[in-house]
Design an enzyme around this catalytic site. Structure first.
Site, short mmCIF file in Angstrom:
data_model
loop_
_atom_site.label_atom_id
_atom_site.label_comp_id
_atom_site.label_asym_id
_atom_site.label_seq_id
_atom_site.Cartn_x
_atom_site.Cartn_y
_atom_site.Cartn_z
N GLY A 12 29.17 38.22 52.44
CA GLY A 12 30.18 37.36 51.72
C GLY A 12 31.10 36.42 52.56
O GLY A 12 31.25 35.38 52.35
N LYS A 185 10.97 41.36 50.68
CA LYS A 185 12.42 41.89 51.17
C LYS A 185 12.82 43.41 50.96
O LYS A 185 13.32 44.16 51.78
CB LYS A 185 13.65 41.03 50.82
CG LYS A 185 15.14 41.45 51.29
CD LYS A 185 15.22 40.99 52.87
CE LYS A 185 16.41 41.79 53.51
NZ LYS A 185 17.42 41.22 53.21
N ASN A 189 13.99 46.68 53.45
CA ASN A 189 15.14 47.39 53.18
C ASN A 189 14.56 48.79 52.79
O ASN A 189 15.19 49.90 53.15
CB ASN A 189 16.03 47.02 52.04
CG ASN A 189 16.67 45.59 52.31
OD1 ASN A 189 16.28 44.69 51.92
ND2 ASN A 189 17.25 45.59 53.44
N1 LIG Z 1 25.16 43.67 55.89
C1 LIG Z 1 23.67 42.98 55.99
O1 LIG Z 1 23.49 42.69 57.12
C2 LIG Z 1 23.15 42.51 54.92
C3 LIG Z 1 23.43 42.83 53.54
N2 LIG Z 1 22.49 42.60 52.50
C4 LIG Z 1 22.83 42.94 51.01
O2 LIG Z 1 24.04 42.01 50.72
C5 LIG Z 1 24.85 42.81 49.74
C6 LIG Z 1 26.32 42.76 50.28
O3 LIG Z 1 26.23 43.74 51.41
P1 LIG Z 1 27.30 43.87 52.45
O4 LIG Z 1 27.96 42.23 52.65
O5 LIG Z 1 26.74 44.19 53.76
O6 LIG Z 1 28.46 44.66 51.83
P2 LIG Z 1 29.85 45.28 52.38
O7 LIG Z 1 29.78 46.78 52.19
O8 LIG Z 1 30.42 44.64 53.53
O9 LIG Z 1 30.71 44.62 51.25
C7 LIG Z 1 30.58 44.87 49.76
C8 LIG Z 1 31.76 45.41 49.19
O10 LIG Z 1 32.05 46.77 49.45
C9 LIG Z 1 33.56 47.12 49.46
N3 LIG Z 1 33.80 47.43 50.67
C10 LIG Z 1 33.12 47.39 51.93
N4 LIG Z 1 33.43 48.13 52.63
C11 LIG Z 1 34.55 48.55 52.28
C12 LIG Z 1 35.67 49.71 52.57
N5 LIG Z 1 35.77 50.03 53.98
N6 LIG Z 1 36.65 49.99 51.97
C13 LIG Z 1 36.65 49.81 50.76
N7 LIG Z 1 35.89 48.81 49.97
C14 LIG Z 1 34.80 48.31 51.03
C15 LIG Z 1 33.87 45.71 49.00
O11 LIG Z 1 33.97 45.72 47.44
P3 LIG Z 1 35.14 46.06 46.48
O12 LIG Z 1 35.51 44.60 45.95
O13 LIG Z 1 34.44 46.77 45.62
O14 LIG Z 1 36.05 46.77 47.46
C16 LIG Z 1 33.02 44.72 49.39
O15 LIG Z 1 32.92 43.62 48.74
C17 LIG Z 1 24.17 43.95 49.47
O16 LIG Z 1 23.37 44.15 48.27
C18 LIG Z 1 23.50 44.23 50.65
O17 LIG Z 1 22.54 45.01 50.72
C19 LIG Z 1 21.51 41.76 52.73
C20 LIG Z 1 21.25 41.31 53.81
C21 LIG Z 1 21.82 41.86 55.22
C1 LIG Z 2 17.26 42.90 56.93
C2 LIG Z 2 18.48 43.50 57.15
C3 LIG Z 2 18.14 44.84 57.81
C4 LIG Z 2 19.14 42.68 57.76
O1 LIG Z 2 19.30 41.31 57.20
C5 LIG Z 2 19.08 44.01 55.87
O2 LIG Z 2 18.87 43.39 54.75
C6 LIG Z 2 20.31 44.82 55.76
O3 LIG Z 2 21.12 45.37 56.81
O4 LIG Z 2 20.67 45.27 54.64
#
Ligand SMILES: NC(=O)C1=CN([C@@H]2O[C@H](COP(=O)(O)OP(=O)(O)OC[C@H]3O[C@@H](n4cnc5c(N)ncnc54)[C@H](OP(=O)(O)O)[C@@H]3O)[C@@H](O)[C@H]2O)C=CC1
Ligand SMILES: CC(C)(CO)C(=O)C(=O)O
Length: 308
Positions: A12, A185, A189
């Site tokens: 995000g 996708k 995963n």
């Molecule tokens: N990271 C990646 O490389 C990729 C991720 N995705 C997907 O995108 C979506 C979002 O993933 P991603 O951005 O990685 O998620 P994150 O874990 O980075 O963030 C998601 C939410 O988790 C909470 N959070 C994260 N870390 C902490 C912490 N240490 N302490 C407290 N709260 C925390 C926050 O929400 P809150 O408001 O609840 O506190 C945050 O908005 C998922 O579906 C993931 O599978 C897809 C492709 C790649």
């Molecule tokens: C494909 C990959 C491994 C990175 O884009 C992913 O979706 C994740 O880390 O959750």
């Protein structure tokens, strides 16, 4: 354009930063207190493919945000999607487009409980991202972001979001068949995330294992078997070729599920291999590898003391 990011973790923040840099008015929404406070006090520090920047960004809990938005990207974890949709209802206009790029299966159904089909854009991304500390993130790769409108009559809306992403350097690509895109996708995963989380390795390390062909073949076959019951044809061999090519591009990454366990947070396994195990059983099909992987990930969550 007025854009909101609902769930401003690793991915995000990356999307929000690049969209703001390209001139859009971006608001980040999240619940993580330390992260919100750090971004308010010090700005977002973000490394994009190794280049570090710091940017002032608007961030708040959904309840604190009074604006309504043209486009909202949901970037929660799968299990947080429903509560986030409840929390952001007041920020949605008649024509707000909700874009969902979460990993996992079943999210279009969840979104349709909150907004009409014509306002839903589904997709996937292979950008990689992580959180280094509250307010400090990294974002890597070249994408793409593949997406398509849920309602067939709304292609123009999806094309606009495709352009919004591409102009910001996020590499938007219109998918002609988003169901296929999402299932493929899910195979990414269901293999990379689950195996790297269990084996505690990067994608490169796991994909170089002597056991990888056996594991990929069994897991992807189970995903393909269930996908077929939903009218999606995944060729197992072609999918494995796709996975191996992707693994070469994102090899140094620890998938998000690995990051979740490292951060003592629940994983999205029930929306990936767990869905395949559950729905296969309900349809009289066998999916023993997905079943075992789901149980092992849950056992790991238990060992780490992560509670639901
Ligand atoms: N990271 C990646 O490389 C990729 C991720 N995705 C997907 O995108 C979506 C979002 O993933 P991603 O951005 O990685 O998620 P994150 O874990 O980075 O963030 C998601 C939410 O988790 C909470 N959070 C994260 N870390 C902490 C912490 N240490 N302490 C407290 N709260 C925390 C926050 O929400 P809150 O408001 O609840 O506190 C945050 O908005 C998922 O579906 C993931 O599978 C897809 C492709 C790649
Ligand atoms: C494909 C990959 C491994 C990175 O884009 C992913 O979706 C994740 O880390 O959750």
């Amino acid at each position: 354009m007025k854009v909101a990011i609902a769930g401003s973790g690793a991915l995000g923040c990356g999307f929000g930063y690049l969209l703001q840099k390209n001139g859009n008015a971006v608001t980040l929404m999240d619940y993580w207190e330390d992260h919100i406070q750090s971004i308010r006090e010090n700005g977002l520090t973000i490394s994009i493919n190794g280049e570090v920047d710091n940017a002032k960004m608007t961030i708040g809990k959904p309840e604190e945000i009074e604006d309504k938005f043209d486009v909202i990207f949901v970037f929660t974890k799968s299990m947080g999607l429903r509560s986030m949709m409840e929390a952001i209802k007041h920020t949605i206009k008649e024509d707000t487009q909700i874009v969902c790029l979460l990993n996992g299966l079943g999210h279009a159904q969840t979104l349709s409980e909150y907004v009409s089909q014509k306002n839903i854009i589904m997709g996937t991304t292979v950008w990689t991202a992580g959180i280094d500390a509250p307010g400090v993130t990294h974002f890597m790769g070249q994408g793409p972001v593949e997406l398509q409108n849920a309602d067939p009559s709304q292609e123009e809306a999806a094309r606009k979001v495709e352009a919004l992403l591409s102009e910001a350097g996020l590499n938007g690509v219109y998918s002609e068949d988003v169901h296929f895109t999402i299932w493929r996708k899910a195979c990414v995963n269901g293999t990379m995330n689950a195996l790297c989380a269990l084996l505690d390795g990067t994608i490169k390390e796991v994909f170089e294992s002597s056991q990888i062909d056996f594991l990929l073949n069994h897991i992807v076959s189970e995903f393909a078997q269930l996908a077929r019951t939903e009218g999606v044809e995944l060729d197992v061999e072609e999918t494995i070729v796709y996975l191996k090519a992707l693994a070469l591009k994102v090899g140094s990454h620890y998938p998000s599920m690995h990051q979740d366990l490292a951060n003592r947070r629940l994983t999205e396994i029930d929306f990936l291999n767990g869905t395949v195990a559950r729905e296969s059983e309900a349809k009289g099909l066998e999916a023993p590898y997905c079943q075992m992987i789901t149980q092992l990930i849950h056992a790991k969550e238990d060992v780490l003391g992560i509670s639901k």
